[in-house]
Design a protein around this motif. Structure first.
Motif, PDB file in Angstrom:
ATOM      1  N   LYS A 142      11.626  -2.567   8.833  1.00 17.02           N
ATOM      2  CA  LYS A 142      11.411  -1.593   8.896  1.00 17.02           C
ATOM      3  C   LYS A 142      12.689  -0.331   8.695  1.00 17.02           C
ATOM      4  O   LYS A 142      13.567  -0.711   9.035  1.00 17.02           O
ATOM      5  CB  LYS A 142      10.683  -0.977  10.239  1.00 17.02           C
ATOM      6  CG  LYS A 142       9.872  -2.016  10.601  1.00 17.02           C
ATOM      7  CD  LYS A 142       8.762  -1.910   9.425  1.00 17.02           C
ATOM      8  CE  LYS A 142       7.068  -3.178   9.847  1.00 17.02           C
ATOM      9  NZ  LYS A 142       6.117  -2.669   8.692  1.00 17.02           N
ATOM     10  N   THR A 185      -0.389  -2.279  -9.696  1.00 20.30           N
ATOM     11  CA  THR A 185       0.704  -2.019  -9.251  1.00 20.30           C
ATOM     12  C   THR A 185       0.472  -1.743  -7.453  1.00 20.30           C
ATOM     13  O   THR A 185       0.649  -0.477  -8.314  1.00 20.30           O
ATOM     14  CB  THR A 185       2.067  -3.007  -8.562  1.00 20.30           C
ATOM     15  OG1 THR A 185       1.925  -4.605  -9.423  1.00 20.30           O
ATOM     16  CG2 THR A 185       2.519  -3.177  -7.397  1.00 20.30           C
ATOM     17  N   SER A 186      -0.145  -1.541  -6.436  1.00 21.76           N
ATOM     18  CA  SER A 186       0.243  -0.286  -6.075  1.00 21.76           C
ATOM     19  C   SER A 186       1.376   0.186  -5.143  1.00 21.76           C
ATOM     20  O   SER A 186       1.967  -0.770  -4.810  1.00 21.76           O
ATOM     21  CB  SER A 186      -1.335  -0.262  -4.906  1.00 21.76           C
ATOM     22  OG  SER A 186      -1.368  -1.397  -4.151  1.00 21.76           O
ATOM     23  N   LEU A 187       1.145   1.440  -4.273  1.00 20.64           N
ATOM     24  CA  LEU A 187       2.577   0.947  -3.544  1.00 20.64           C
ATOM     25  C   LEU A 187       1.863   0.164  -2.427  1.00 20.64           C
ATOM     26  O   LEU A 187       2.608   0.445  -1.108  1.00 20.64           O
ATOM     27  CB  LEU A 187       2.555   2.651  -3.180  1.00 20.64           C
ATOM     28  CG  LEU A 187       3.588   3.424  -1.831  1.00 20.64           C
ATOM     29  CD1 LEU A 187       5.067   2.700  -2.668  1.00 20.64           C
ATOM     30  CD2 LEU A 187       3.451   4.458  -1.715  1.00 20.64           C
ATOM     31  N   SER A 188       0.576   0.152  -1.499  1.00 19.68           N
ATOM     32  CA  SER A 188       0.600  -0.377  -0.673  1.00 19.68           C
ATOM     33  C   SER A 188       0.306  -2.036  -0.721  1.00 19.68           C
ATOM     34  O   SER A 188       1.191  -2.801   0.082  1.00 19.68           O
ATOM     35  CB  SER A 188      -0.970  -0.550   0.186  1.00 19.68           C
ATOM     36  OG  SER A 188      -1.962  -0.954  -1.169  1.00 19.68           O
ATOM     37  N   GLU A 189       1.285  -2.222  -2.175  1.00 18.96           N
ATOM     38  CA  GLU A 189       0.980  -3.808  -2.274  1.00 18.96           C
ATOM     39  C   GLU A 189       2.612  -4.122  -2.718  1.00 18.96           C
ATOM     40  O   GLU A 189       2.960  -4.850  -1.804  1.00 18.96           O
ATOM     41  CB  GLU A 189       0.200  -4.944  -3.687  1.00 18.96           C
ATOM     42  CG  GLU A 189      -1.334  -4.854  -4.017  1.00 18.96           C
ATOM     43  CD  GLU A 189      -1.700  -4.756  -4.802  1.00 18.96           C
ATOM     44  OE1 GLU A 189      -2.482  -5.448  -5.361  1.00 18.96           O
ATOM     45  OE2 GLU A 189      -1.267  -3.794  -6.035  1.00 18.96           O
ATOM     46  N   SER A 236       4.932  -1.997  -0.271  1.00 19.94           N
ATOM     47  CA  SER A 236       5.045  -2.047   0.408  1.00 19.94           C
ATOM     48  C   SER A 236       5.230  -3.438   0.617  1.00 19.94           C
ATOM     49  O   SER A 236       5.775  -3.766   2.488  1.00 19.94           O
ATOM     50  CB  SER A 236       4.541  -0.919   1.112  1.00 19.94           C
ATOM     51  OG  SER A 236       4.534  -0.994   2.715  1.00 19.94           O
ATOM     52  N   LYS A 237       3.697  -3.861   1.024  1.00 20.43           N
ATOM     53  CA  LYS A 237       3.839  -5.618   1.994  1.00 20.43           C
ATOM     54  C   LYS A 237       4.341  -6.613   1.431  1.00 20.43           C
ATOM     55  O   LYS A 237       5.399  -7.489   2.034  1.00 20.43           O
ATOM     56  CB  LYS A 237       2.164  -5.251   1.695  1.00 20.43           C
ATOM     57  CG  LYS A 237       1.486  -6.903   2.119  1.00 20.43           C
ATOM     58  CD  LYS A 237       0.365  -7.448   2.390  1.00 20.43           C
ATOM     59  CE  LYS A 237       0.129  -8.310   2.561  1.00 20.43           C
ATOM     60  NZ  LYS A 237      -1.535  -9.196   3.060  1.00 20.43           N
ATOM     61  N   GLY A 292       8.543  -0.108   4.300  1.00 16.28           N
ATOM     62  CA  GLY A 292       7.521   1.099   4.538  1.00 16.28           C
ATOM     63  C   GLY A 292       7.383   1.830   3.101  1.00 16.28           C
ATOM     64  O   GLY A 292       8.558   1.982   2.270  1.00 16.28           O
ATOM     65  N   ALA A 293       5.497   2.547   2.911  1.00 16.80           N
ATOM     66  CA  ALA A 293       5.991   4.146   1.559  1.00 16.80           C
ATOM     67  C   ALA A 293       6.646   4.803   1.307  1.00 16.80           C
ATOM     68  O   ALA A 293       7.566   5.140   1.066  1.00 16.80           O
ATOM     69  CB  ALA A 293       4.296   4.082   1.581  1.00 16.80           C
ATOM     70  N   LYS A 324       7.398   4.375  -7.909  1.00 14.96           N
ATOM     71  CA  LYS A 324       6.938   3.245  -8.145  1.00 14.96           C
ATOM     72  C   LYS A 324       7.437   2.968  -9.350  1.00 14.96           C
ATOM     73  O   LYS A 324       7.765   1.991  -9.944  1.00 14.96           O
ATOM     74  CB  LYS A 324       5.337   3.296  -8.175  1.00 14.96           C
ATOM     75  CG  LYS A 324       4.677   1.878  -8.700  1.00 14.96           C
ATOM     76  CD  LYS A 324       3.780   2.040  -8.357  1.00 14.96           C
ATOM     77  CE  LYS A 324       2.462   1.753  -9.580  1.00 14.96           C
ATOM     78  NZ  LYS A 324       1.701   2.111 -10.304  1.00 14.96           N
TER      79      LYS A 324
END
Length: 193
Positions: free
Chosen positions: A2, A29-33, A35-36, A41-42, A53
């Motif tokens: 984090k 590819t998404s930002l949330s993917e 991040s995961k 974190g984003a 990205k």
């Protein structure tokens, strides 16, 4: 992980992001993917990679350039650089099914970004052109030493190997079968004997 990644962690983030981009491409590819997949974190990703990205994707491609620099060092230190090039292609045969389906991130980028993003397309094109130049220089040197008998110009053979690379990375998706891939790769590599 984090908060703001350290410089050491940045490389790890890039590697993890690269794996995701390699499978899904840039657009899907998404930002949330991201991040995961990276554990960052984003906000942390955007603080580290100011270009978002796209910057992270470019750094993922840059990692392939780093791999190319290492391959260049290996060729320069090899007693048999032709065999080293051939073995680079042969390693495809023994990769797992998932790797076969992923293909080559650089070739994938050229296909995905044509007509979409000139900057990313050209970044990928340059990596393959740098690889072609490396092949060409190595082949020319080996022809001068008489270790490659082919009279086909080294520039033509360098482009041929790039064609083989892009083609085999499509074929491995159609036939993710070791025997088929080995036959096809060995057949194609006969041209640089």
């Amino acid at each position: 992980m984090k908060g703001r990644p350290s410089i050491h962690q940045d490389k790890d983030v890039i590697r993890k992001a690269q794996e995701l981009f390699w499978e899904k491409g840039f657009s899907a590819t998404s930002l949330s993917e991201l991040s995961k997949a990276t554990g960052a974190g984003a906000g942390s990703l955007y603080n580290t990679f100011k270009g978002g990205k796209k910057e992270l994707f470019k750094k993922s491609l840059q990692q392939r350039r780093e791999d190319l620099k290492e391959f260049r060092r290996q060729l320069e230190n090899s007693d048999n650089p032709t065999e080293l090039i051939k073995n680079h292609f042969r390693t495809i045969v023994d990769t797992d099914h998932r790797s076969h389906l992923r293909g080559c991130i650089v070739a994938n980028t050229i296909i995905e970004m044509t007509f979409i993003d000139d900057e990313l397309e050209n970044e990928a094109i340059e990596i393959l052109k740098e690889t072609e130049k490396l092949y060409t220089a190595t082949i020319l040197e080996e022809q001068k030493k008489g270790k490659i008998k082919s009279k086909i110009p080294a520039t033509t053979l360098g482009k041929y190997l790039i064609s083989l690379w892009c083609g085999i990375n499509s074929l491995r998706r159609i036939y993710p079968d070791q025997e088929i891939l080995e036959q096809q790769i060995e057949l194609q590599l006969q041209i640089i004997n």
